[in-house]
Design a protein around this motif. Structure first.
Motif, short mmCIF file in Angstrom:
data_model
loop_
_atom_site.label_atom_id
_atom_site.label_comp_id
_atom_site.label_asym_id
_atom_site.label_seq_id
_atom_site.Cartn_x
_atom_site.Cartn_y
_atom_site.Cartn_z
N ARG A 139 0.84 -1.20 0.00
CA ARG A 139 0.00 0.00 0.00
C ARG A 139 0.88 1.24 0.00
O ARG A 139 1.78 1.39 0.82
N ASP A 140 0.60 2.15 -0.91
CA ASP A 140 1.43 3.35 -1.04
C ASP A 140 1.32 4.27 0.16
O ASP A 140 2.22 5.04 0.45
N GLU A 141 0.17 4.20 0.89
CA GLU A 141 -0.02 5.12 2.00
C GLU A 141 0.59 4.63 3.30
O GLU A 141 0.37 5.23 4.36
N ASN A 142 1.33 3.52 3.28
CA ASN A 142 1.97 3.02 4.50
C ASN A 142 2.90 4.09 5.07
O ASN A 142 3.72 4.67 4.36
N ARG A 143 2.81 4.30 6.38
CA ARG A 143 3.71 5.26 7.04
C ARG A 143 5.13 4.72 7.05
O ARG A 143 6.09 5.47 6.90
N TYR A 144 5.29 3.42 7.26
CA TYR A 144 6.60 2.78 7.22
C TYR A 144 6.66 1.90 5.98
O TYR A 144 5.74 1.12 5.72
N LYS A 145 7.75 1.96 5.25
CA LYS A 145 7.88 1.13 4.06
C LYS A 145 9.35 0.89 3.75
O LYS A 145 10.24 1.52 4.32
N ASP A 146 9.56 -0.05 2.83
CA ASP A 146 10.90 -0.40 2.33
C ASP A 146 11.85 -0.79 3.46
O ASP A 146 13.02 -0.41 3.46
N ARG A 147 11.35 -1.57 4.44
CA ARG A 147 12.21 -2.00 5.53
C ARG A 147 13.01 -3.22 5.12
O ARG A 147 12.44 -4.21 4.64
N ILE A 148 14.30 -3.18 5.32
CA ILE A 148 15.16 -4.33 5.09
C ILE A 148 16.06 -4.50 6.31
O ILE A 148 16.38 -3.53 7.00
N GLY A 149 16.45 -5.73 6.60
CA GLY A 149 17.32 -5.98 7.75
C GLY A 149 17.20 -7.40 8.23
O GLY A 149 16.58 -8.25 7.58
N ILE A 150 17.78 -7.67 9.39
CA ILE A 150 17.77 -9.01 9.96
C ILE A 150 17.62 -8.93 11.47
O ILE A 150 17.91 -7.91 12.09
N LYS A 151 17.14 -10.04 12.06
CA LYS A 151 17.17 -10.28 13.50
C LYS A 151 17.84 -11.63 13.73
O LYS A 151 17.57 -12.59 13.01
N ILE A 152 18.68 -11.73 14.76
CA ILE A 152 19.28 -12.99 15.17
C ILE A 152 19.13 -13.09 16.68
O ILE A 152 19.48 -12.15 17.41
N LYS A 153 18.61 -14.25 17.18
CA LYS A 153 18.28 -14.37 18.61
C LYS A 153 18.71 -15.75 19.13
O LYS A 153 17.93 -16.70 19.10
N PRO A 154 19.94 -15.91 19.62
CA PRO A 154 20.33 -17.16 20.27
C PRO A 154 19.81 -17.21 21.71
O PRO A 154 19.72 -16.17 22.38
N GLU A 155 19.51 -18.41 22.19
CA GLU A 155 18.89 -18.57 23.52
C GLU A 155 19.36 -19.86 24.18
O GLU A 155 19.46 -20.91 23.53
N ILE A 156 19.65 -19.81 25.47
CA ILE A 156 19.92 -21.00 26.29
C ILE A 156 18.70 -21.23 27.18
O ILE A 156 18.26 -20.33 27.88
N ARG A 157 18.17 -22.45 27.15
CA ARG A 157 16.91 -22.76 27.83
C ARG A 157 17.10 -23.87 28.87
O ARG A 157 17.80 -24.85 28.62
N TYR A 158 16.43 -23.71 30.00
CA TYR A 158 16.49 -24.68 31.10
C TYR A 158 15.07 -25.14 31.42
O TYR A 158 14.23 -24.34 31.85
N TYR A 159 14.79 -26.43 31.21
CA TYR A 159 13.45 -26.98 31.47
C TYR A 159 13.32 -27.37 32.93
O TYR A 159 14.18 -28.05 33.50
N LEU A 160 12.21 -26.95 33.54
CA LEU A 160 12.01 -27.18 34.97
C LEU A 160 11.48 -28.57 35.28
O LEU A 160 11.51 -28.99 36.43
N ASN A 161 10.98 -29.29 34.29
CA ASN A 161 10.39 -30.61 34.53
C ASN A 161 11.32 -31.75 34.10
O ASN A 161 10.88 -32.83 33.77
N SER A 162 12.63 -31.49 34.12
CA SER A 162 13.56 -32.46 33.57
C SER A 162 13.71 -33.71 34.43
O SER A 162 14.33 -34.68 34.01
N ASN A 163 13.17 -33.71 35.66
CA ASN A 163 13.25 -34.89 36.51
C ASN A 163 12.18 -35.93 36.18
O ASN A 163 12.16 -37.01 36.74
N LYS A 164 11.27 -35.59 35.30
CA LYS A 164 10.23 -36.55 34.90
C LYS A 164 10.87 -37.69 34.11
O LYS A 164 11.86 -37.51 33.41
N PRO A 165 10.32 -38.91 34.20
CA PRO A 165 10.89 -40.07 33.50
C PRO A 165 10.63 -40.03 32.00
O PRO A 165 9.77 -40.73 31.48
#
Length: 221
Positions: free
Chosen positions: A72-98
């Motif tokens: 749409r030509d009337e968009n207030r924001y347009k022609d956006r280019i770029g990247i996101k990178i998101k590494p994560e370390i996760r700890y599960y609280l239910n790891s004692n389950k069998p």
């Protein structure tokens, strides 16, 4: 920064994360964040991969690139280019389950993220004539903005797994980020119609608090 091949970049994040997680990886979950397609001023394709071991921890890496969904030509924001990178370390609280593999239930996580993008922001302006000392016209134009964001979030979430190996990952997080946005091209004329904008992108440089929340849909490989 123009991204020519988002699929290649996504596969690269999988390879890098897998190699960093040694040889104990037993499960891989490919994820997609649907809310990225509804971002108010720039939709993005947000993909991720979570590597699971038999222990309490997992490693996840997300990658996003911006796409034009609504042309749409009337968009207030347009022609956006770029990247996101998101590494994560996760700890599960239910790891004692069998279980052989612990990739569902409540978890705590620490997420780093990096965003670099540029876009145009449009508005209506008054032009001030220096000779007559009066406003002589009104026009619409776009400023050019470049951003760099780096931050860290502490997250709490829950991941469920269905019988057909679909996963639903819900999370909320708080943290801090360094926000750096500057003009490549700035319009100095005053805006003609200042209104409250719910999803405005500010232009400044400083540290600020950050809040994240969302949902990711995945499939266990």
């Amino acid at each position: 920064m123009t991204l020519k091949n988002p699929i290649f970049c996504f596969l690269a994040t999988i390879i890098i994360s897998g190699n960093s997680y040694a040889q104990q990886t037993d499960r891989l979950i490919i994820k997609f964040a649907p809310l990225g397609l509804m971002e108010p001023y720039a939709q993005n394709i947000h993909l991720g991969s979570e590597f699971i071991s038999k222990g309490r921890f997992s490693i996840e890496t997300d990658f996003a690139t911006y796409v034009k969904i609504f042309n749409r030509d009337e968009n207030r924001y347009k022609d956006r280019i770029g990247i996101k990178i998101k590494p994560e370390i996760r700890y599960y609280l239910n790891s004692n389950k069998p279980k052989d593999f612990n990739y569902e239930g409540f978890y705590l996580a620490n997420e780093l993220y990096f965003t670099m993008d540029k876009f145009k922001r449009g508005d209506s302006y008054f032009h001030f004539d220096q000779i007559s000392q009066q406003v002589d016209s009104q026009y619409y134009d776009y400023e050019k903005i470049r951003r760099f964001i780096v931050g860290n979030n502490f997250k709490f979430g829950y991941q469920s797994v269905t019988r057909i190996k679909l996963t639903f990952d819900y999370y909320i997080g708080v943290g801090i980020q360094y926000y750096n946005a500057s003009y490549d091209y700035e319009i100095t004329d005053p805006e003609c119609c200042k209104v409250m904008r719910l999803f405005e992108v500010p232009v400044y440089k400083k540290f600020r608090p950050a809040i994240s929340f969302g949902i990711k849909i995945g499939y266990v490989i």
